[in-house]
Design an enzyme around this catalytic site. Structure first.
Site, PDB file in Angstrom:
ATOM      1  N   HIS A  21      11.859   1.827  -5.549  1.00  0.00           N
ATOM      2  CA  HIS A  21      12.154   0.438  -5.186  1.00  0.00           C
ATOM      3  C   HIS A  21      12.850  -0.338  -6.308  1.00  0.00           C
ATOM      4  O   HIS A  21      12.632  -1.549  -6.455  1.00  0.00           O
ATOM      5  CB  HIS A  21      10.883  -0.287  -4.762  1.00  0.00           C
ATOM      6  CG  HIS A  21      10.263   0.249  -3.515  1.00  0.00           C
ATOM      7  ND1 HIS A  21      10.995   0.825  -2.487  1.00  0.00           N
ATOM      8  CD2 HIS A  21       8.956   0.305  -3.102  1.00  0.00           C
ATOM      9  CE1 HIS A  21      10.179   1.187  -1.518  1.00  0.00           C
ATOM     10  NE2 HIS A  21       8.947   0.898  -1.866  1.00  0.00           N
TER      11      HIS A  21
ATOM     12  N   HIS B 204       9.670  -5.074   3.003  1.00  0.00           N
ATOM     13  CA  HIS B 204       8.449  -4.294   2.786  1.00  0.00           C
ATOM     14  C   HIS B 204       7.212  -5.032   3.294  1.00  0.00           C
ATOM     15  O   HIS B 204       6.187  -5.076   2.618  1.00  0.00           O
ATOM     16  CB  HIS B 204       8.294  -3.960   1.303  1.00  0.00           C
ATOM     17  CG  HIS B 204       7.597  -2.660   1.035  1.00  0.00           C
ATOM     18  ND1 HIS B 204       6.333  -2.391   1.501  1.00  0.00           N
ATOM     19  CD2 HIS B 204       7.984  -1.567   0.338  1.00  0.00           C
ATOM     20  CE1 HIS B 204       5.967  -1.178   1.087  1.00  0.00           C
ATOM     21  NE2 HIS B 204       6.954  -0.657   0.390  1.00  0.00           N
TER      22      HIS B 204
ATOM     23  N   ASP C 138       3.680   8.746   4.546  1.00  0.00           N
ATOM     24  CA  ASP C 138       4.576   8.012   3.649  1.00  0.00           C
ATOM     25  C   ASP C 138       5.895   8.777   3.645  1.00  0.00           C
ATOM     26  O   ASP C 138       6.300   9.352   2.648  1.00  0.00           O
ATOM     27  CB  ASP C 138       3.983   7.911   2.248  1.00  0.00           C
ATOM     28  CG  ASP C 138       4.731   6.912   1.369  1.00  0.00           C
ATOM     29  OD1 ASP C 138       5.704   6.314   1.855  1.00  0.00           O
ATOM     30  OD2 ASP C 138       4.343   6.745   0.191  1.00  0.00           O
TER      31      ASP C 138
ATOM     32  N   GLN D  20      11.279   4.460   6.865  1.00  0.00           N
ATOM     33  CA  GLN D  20      10.128   4.943   6.125  1.00  0.00           C
ATOM     34  C   GLN D  20       8.881   4.306   6.717  1.00  0.00           C
ATOM     35  O   GLN D  20       8.781   3.076   6.823  1.00  0.00           O
ATOM     36  CB  GLN D  20      10.235   4.568   4.642  1.00  0.00           C
ATOM     37  CG  GLN D  20       9.091   5.076   3.777  1.00  0.00           C
ATOM     38  CD  GLN D  20       9.327   6.471   3.239  1.00  0.00           C
ATOM     39  OE1 GLN D  20      10.401   7.055   3.425  1.00  0.00           O
ATOM     40  NE2 GLN D  20       8.345   7.024   2.545  1.00  0.00           N
TER      41      GLN D  20
ATOM     42  N   GLU E 171       9.943   0.466   7.049  1.00  0.00           N
ATOM     43  CA  GLU E 171      11.042   0.137   6.150  1.00  0.00           C
ATOM     44  C   GLU E 171      12.336   0.827   6.602  1.00  0.00           C
ATOM     45  O   GLU E 171      12.515   2.023   6.391  1.00  0.00           O
ATOM     46  CB  GLU E 171      10.696   0.564   4.726  1.00  0.00           C
ATOM     47  CG  GLU E 171       9.368   0.026   4.224  1.00  0.00           C
ATOM     48  CD  GLU E 171       8.818   0.852   3.084  1.00  0.00           C
ATOM     49  OE1 GLU E 171       9.501   0.969   2.034  1.00  0.00           O
ATOM     50  OE2 GLU E 171       7.711   1.420   3.232  1.00  0.00           O
TER      51      GLU E 171
END
Length: 379
Positions: free
Chosen positions: A135, A206, A278, A315, A343
């Site tokens: 990120h 996010h 994830d 994601q 995301e």
């Protein structure tokens, strides 16, 4: 650890708002006190900006990190519920580093070993996550001050100017996100960027969604649907392997509505590598903003979130690292898997995987990305 921000608290007399000046003691529908969002960081004033539509849906945004702080939507019985995690003040966001609701950039997700090569030059980025860059940190967009360029009753435009070499990324790059609340209960997120030097860009939001409006509950009963036949597997450091694998006969098959709790604790290598879910999915929608790419639903409240995007991937992160050490709005402790992040993005580590969709932005070009979070309630 993230770099500490130099902060000077400013006695604020003016409430930043999307329509008219109000007294600071007037709370938002989600229970936030705008006065708690009025300080100064890096010589820029922070504020809480309230977007509303005709259905009384409310979205609260702060320009610190370009964050969505709260989203109030009606459930199946018409009761309004706050469906995202967040903190009740700017100071809480500073004291508890997180990505809650943040605009992520320059590059969302991971870049292997924090390195990439562009036009013959190798760039080294921070290595803040298992040796990789995650990120854009150490100080990514989630920790910077966005300027408020435009504000309306139902829309806000935030802009940030990233300098050449900032966090190791090349190019003076102007990035913006416009958040527009529609009258059919959708939040439209439009990202743009321009640069004076070849660079990479991959922006996302996010938000941590809890569709029960009760973060004391986990996400195991949520129904998740992803319009994708394949995904990008990861190794034990959460880094994509370079493979694009079929979801068929794997725990990653969400082509039909599936309870998250039925998948997240299976004896499976990918589930173990991700500490749950994830992972990035390769979307069948292929950039068509009119097609749903993913849906999340709480049977308890009936609240459903449909996601649309021009991006090639999404994601899904199931809050696997929430551990009860953070106390959010309404003094609720955020426990393990109290949310789901959706995301929209380029695939992780795309700068090092030339066969994947490009994230390169050149001078004279304009980066553009569009995502919609549309809420509804079903009996």
């Amino acid at each position: 650890m993230k770099n500490k921000l130099l902060i000077s608290v400013l006695a604020a007399t003016t409430l930043f708002s999307c329509n008219t000046t109000k007294k600071s003691e007037v709370l938002t529908d989600s229970g936030l006190n705008p006065a708690h969002f009025e300080i100064e960081i890096d010589s820029v004033k922070t504020g809480l900006f309230v977007l509303k539509n005709k259905n009384k849906m409310e979205v609260c945004v702060t320009n610190f990190g370009g964050r969505i702080v709260s989203i109030m939507v009606p459930d199946k019985d018409g009761a309004m519920r706050d469906v995202v995690l967040g903190f009740p003040s700017i100071q809480d966001y500073i004291d508890n580093p997180s990505n809650f609701g943040a605009t992520i950039g320059r590059y969302a997700n991971r870049i292997k070993n924090g390195k990439f090569t562009l036009e013959g030059t190798e760039y080294q980025l921070p290595q803040n996550n298992y040796g990789h860059c995650l990120h854009g940190e150490l100080k990514g967009f989630q920790d910077v001050m966005f300027n408020v360029d435009e504000i309306k009753d139902n829309e806000i435009k935030l802009t940030y100017h990233a300098k050449d070499g900032e966090e190791g990324f090349p190019g003076n790059t102007t990035c913006s996100v416009t958040m527009h609340l529609t009258d059919d209960n959708a939040i439209e997120l439009s990202y743009e960027a321009e640069t004076d030097k070849p660079t990479i860009i991959n922006m996302t939001n996010h938000s941590y969604f809890n569709l029960d409006g009760d973060p004391s509950k986990d996400n195991s009963e949520y129904l998740l649907t992803i319009n994708a036949d394949s995904y990008t597997p990861v190794d034990s450091t959460f880094m994509t392997t370079g493979e694009i694998a079929s979801v068929k006969n794997t725990p990653m098959d969400f082509r039909e509505p599936t309870k998250l709790g039925d998948r997240m604790d299976l004896d499976d290598e990918q589930i173990e590598n991700g500490h749950g879910i994830d992972h990035n999915w390769v979307l069948n929608t292929k950039g068509d903003i009119n097609k749903i790419c993913a849906s999340l639903k709480s049977a308890n409240t009936g609240i459903k979130l449909d996601v649309y995007t021009t991006e090639p991937g999404i994601q899904v992160y199931t809050g696997n690292f929430l551990d009860g050490t953070q106390t959010g709005k309404n003094n609720i402790i955020y426990q393990f898997r109290a949310s789901v992040c959706l995301e929209t993005q380029k695939y992780p580590d795309s700068p090092n995987k030339p066969l994947w969709p490009s994230c390169v932005l050149l001078p004279g070009e304009k980066y553009s990305s569009h995502t919609i979070f549309k809420f509804s309630a079903e009996k």
